[in-house]
Design a protein around this motif. Structure first.
Motif, PDB file in Angstrom:
ATOM      1  N   UNK A  41       0.591  -0.629   0.022  1.00  0.00           N
ATOM      2  CA  UNK A  41       0.172  -0.338   0.150  1.00  0.00           C
ATOM      3  C   UNK A  41       0.430   0.818   0.429  1.00  0.00           C
ATOM      4  N   UNK A  42       2.018   1.092   0.243  1.00  0.00           N
ATOM      5  CA  UNK A  42       3.136   2.463   0.490  1.00  0.00           C
ATOM      6  C   UNK A  42       3.385   2.628  -0.362  1.00  0.00           C
ATOM      7  N   UNK A  43       3.523   2.146  -1.989  1.00  0.00           N
ATOM      8  CA  UNK A  43       4.505   2.281  -2.747  1.00  0.00           C
ATOM      9  C   UNK A  43       4.835   1.222  -4.004  1.00  0.00           C
ATOM     10  N   UNK A  44       5.606   1.275  -4.765  1.00  0.00           N
ATOM     11  CA  UNK A  44       6.463   0.822  -6.110  1.00  0.00           C
ATOM     12  C   UNK A  44       6.886  -0.608  -5.004  1.00  0.00           C
ATOM     13  N   UNK A  45       6.597  -1.364  -4.743  1.00  0.00           N
ATOM     14  CA  UNK A  45       7.864  -2.866  -4.460  1.00  0.00           C
ATOM     15  C   UNK A  45       9.037  -3.692  -5.031  1.00  0.00           C
ATOM     16  N   UNK A  46       9.982  -3.970  -5.121  1.00  0.00           N
ATOM     17  CA  UNK A  46      10.873  -5.061  -5.798  1.00  0.00           C
ATOM     18  C   UNK A  46       9.942  -5.978  -5.399  1.00  0.00           C
ATOM     19  N   UNK A  75      -0.354  -4.088 -10.790  1.00  0.00           N
ATOM     20  CA  UNK A  75      -0.187  -2.973  -9.438  1.00  0.00           C
ATOM     21  C   UNK A  75       0.856  -1.838  -9.522  1.00  0.00           C
ATOM     22  N   UNK A  76       1.849  -2.371  -9.988  1.00  0.00           N
ATOM     23  CA  UNK A  76       2.452  -0.678  -9.881  1.00  0.00           C
ATOM     24  C   UNK A  76       3.384  -1.679  -9.330  1.00  0.00           C
ATOM     25  N   UNK A  77       4.445  -2.499  -8.846  1.00  0.00           N
ATOM     26  CA  UNK A  77       5.148  -3.140  -8.214  1.00  0.00           C
ATOM     27  C   UNK A  77       5.959  -3.300  -9.099  1.00  0.00           C
ATOM     28  N   UNK A  78       7.462  -3.148  -8.904  1.00  0.00           N
ATOM     29  CA  UNK A  78       8.439  -4.260  -9.597  1.00  0.00           C
ATOM     30  C   UNK A  78       9.439  -5.507  -9.409  1.00  0.00           C
ATOM     31  N   UNK A  79       9.046  -5.734 -10.810  1.00  0.00           N
ATOM     32  CA  UNK A  79       8.967  -7.844 -10.754  1.00  0.00           C
ATOM     33  C   UNK A  79      11.088  -7.739 -10.600  1.00  0.00           C
ATOM     34  N   UNK A  80      11.208  -8.169 -10.372  1.00  0.00           N
ATOM     35  CA  UNK A  80      12.718  -8.925 -10.075  1.00  0.00           C
ATOM     36  C   UNK A  80      12.797 -10.433 -10.746  1.00  0.00           C
ATOM     37  N   UNK A  81      12.671 -11.099 -11.902  1.00  0.00           N
ATOM     38  CA  UNK A  81      13.354 -11.850 -12.442  1.00  0.00           C
ATOM     39  C   UNK A  81      15.129 -12.453 -11.962  1.00  0.00           C
ATOM     40  N   UNK A 195      21.427 -10.267  -1.306  1.00  0.00           N
ATOM     41  CA  UNK A 195      21.793  -9.752  -2.229  1.00  0.00           C
ATOM     42  C   UNK A 195      21.058  -8.683  -3.275  1.00  0.00           C
ATOM     43  N   UNK A 196      19.699  -9.043  -3.992  1.00  0.00           N
ATOM     44  CA  UNK A 196      18.571  -8.499  -4.041  1.00  0.00           C
ATOM     45  C   UNK A 196      18.395  -7.209  -3.017  1.00  0.00           C
ATOM     46  N   UNK A 197      18.251  -7.297  -1.869  1.00  0.00           N
ATOM     47  CA  UNK A 197      18.100  -6.073  -0.895  1.00  0.00           C
ATOM     48  C   UNK A 197      19.008  -5.518  -1.305  1.00  0.00           C
ATOM     49  N   UNK A 198      20.421  -5.758  -0.879  1.00  0.00           N
ATOM     50  CA  UNK A 198      21.668  -4.245  -1.155  1.00  0.00           C
ATOM     51  C   UNK A 198      21.456  -3.798  -2.159  1.00  0.00           C
ATOM     52  N   UNK A 199      21.687  -4.421  -3.001  1.00  0.00           N
ATOM     53  CA  UNK A 199      21.442  -4.122  -5.084  1.00  0.00           C
ATOM     54  C   UNK A 199      20.465  -3.117  -5.639  1.00  0.00           C
ATOM     55  N   UNK A 200      18.843  -3.926  -4.697  1.00  0.00           N
ATOM     56  CA  UNK A 200      17.694  -3.020  -5.780  1.00  0.00           C
ATOM     57  C   UNK A 200      17.107  -2.979  -4.223  1.00  0.00           C
TER      58      UNK A 200
END
Length: 423
Positions: A41-46, A75-81, A195-200
């Motif tokens: 609800x707070x914005x775009x989430x990776x 829904x406005x969020x950011x997919x990481x494959x 690593x994904x938390x740190x990088x993105x």
């Protein structure tokens, strides 16, 4: 004091993303339902989902997390494959009886290239806040130094606890070999999340229900190392109404790439869905609105032509996502002609005889296997003996029949819905 994590049934999401995922059946477990809802609800989430590169295409068994990423992007969020250029070298041991075969670096690179083409159909890639990105965990795993990994990451994992995870415990209970290499897989997957938390800034990992233990490991690692709250979400393990694991057929995996499985055969897989699965699959695997799905559900309840129309709508919509609208429409038209008029159409899957076979003929049993209508000679013979095989619409009971020369082209059919052309 532990925080209350409500059940899905009693929870009313604030975020459109979670509301959609729950309503359409994408959610099985969430590590912290309220926290995830607040994040959405707070914005775009990776959000990421990982796919090891064990083949040059994904299959229908991967489709649920792909569609979940698609819903979140809508829904406005950011997919990481995340493709597992690194972890593919190890192999996920989860609920497997044996180790995966080792692949060369060249094979892994080729598989990643094939997998990327799947996601181009379902997600929009780019540099925007909700555009998808594709990353390869070999980028950081290849640079890891073993002693540093043991010191900085390994100390956060309890072997006692790792042995209690179902994916490991079942393997040991069966006394199947579990190599030390495979046992490290869950540490590597947890490290991916860090690593994904740190990088993105990634805050959510998606996975199947069999990945729950690995996902929890990653969440705890991020909390211990970075002091941050991240979340895990699993999709239900999908079985058909007949109890078969989703995507498994007698002919093998239902691949998403056209060079592995034709659009026609893909369309037919969905057209042949069990009656009890149609509405659920419309929710999970299409972009149809709730109103459209409700209309199909009403028709399904009436049976007869209503259920057939819903199945065709399902097959066409799902095929359009994976192969494009034109290919989906062509598959539907081919199927209608083959069923209604008995035509041997160019759109049907085909088997081409060799020069030798044109003269001597190829056995009907072998042709059924090559056409994907049977997986073994015994299965083909049973179908023939059961009067389920037709040549140009005529039932044949001769398992030793040979087809060649002036007999071709001929339409080979198994039942009334599966067809191929022998050329």
């Amino acid at each position: 004091m532990s925080r209350h994590n409500p059940t899905l049934a009693e929870f009313e999401p604030r975020s459109a993303a979670l509301r959609t995922l729950i309503a359409r059946g994408h959610v099985h477990q969430v590590t912290h339902l309220k926290g995830l809802d607040e994040a959405f609800a707070g914005g775009a989430v990776p959000v990421y989902a990982g796919f090891d590169a064990t083949a040059d295409s994904l299959h229908v068994g991967h489709l649920l997390p792909i569609m979940t990423l698609r819903r979140l992007q809508q829904a406005g969020h950011k997919p990481i494959v995340l493709v597992g250029g690194g972890t593919t070298r190890v192999g996920d041991p989860s609920f497997r009886a044996d180790a995966r075969p080792m692949l060369s670096d060249a094979e892994i690179a080729r598989n990643i290239a094939g997998i990327r083409t799947v996601f181009d159909k379902f997600l929009t890639f780019g540099d925007g806040p909700s555009d998808a990105i594709l990353l390869d965990n070999a980028v950081w795993l290849d640079a890891v130094r073993w002693v540093e990994m043991l010191r900085d990451i390994g100390r956060h994992f309890s072997v006692n606890r790792m042995l209690t995870f179902d994916s490991v415990k079942e393997r040991l209970d069966r006394q199947d070999n579990l190599s030390f290499l495979e046992f490290n897989y869950m540490i590597l997957q947890a490290y991916d999340f860090l690593e994904l938390f740190r990088r993105t800034g990634c805050r959510v990992q998606l996975g199947g229900s069999d990945q729950w233990g690995n996902i929890v490991n990653g969440i705890e690692l991020v909390r211990r190392v970075e002091g941050a709250e991240v979340f895990g979400l699993t999709a239900p393990l999908l079985t058909t109404a007949s109890g078969v694991k989703m995507g498994k057929t007698a002919a093998g995996a239902v691949w998403l790439n056209a060079d592995r499985l034709s659009a026609y055969d893909y369309w037919q897989f969905w057209r042949n869905a069990d009656d009890g699965d149609v509405v659920r699959f419309l929710n999970l695997f299409t972009d149809m609105s709730a109103e459209e799905i409700a209309a199909h559900a009403a028709r399904c309840a009436d049976g007869g032509t209503g259920i057939n129309a819903a199945k065709e709508a399902l097959a066409t919509a799902v095929t359009a996502l994976a192969h494009g609208a034109a290919a989906a429409d062509a598959a539907r038209e081919t199927a209608v002609r083959a069923f209604a008029h008995g035509e041997a159409s160019d759109g049907l899957p085909s088997v081409t005889l060799t020069e030798v076979e044109r003269g001597a003929g190829a056995t009907l049993v072998d042709l059924m296997i090559r056409a994907g209508l049977a997986v073994s000679k015994s299965e083909a013979r049973r179908a023939i003996a059961g009067r389920g095989v037709r040549l140009d619409g005529e039932i044949t009971e001769d398992a030793e029949a040979r087809i060649g020369g002036e007999d071709v082209p001929v339409r080979l059919s198994l039942g009334r819905k599966r067809h191929a052309v022998i050329r």
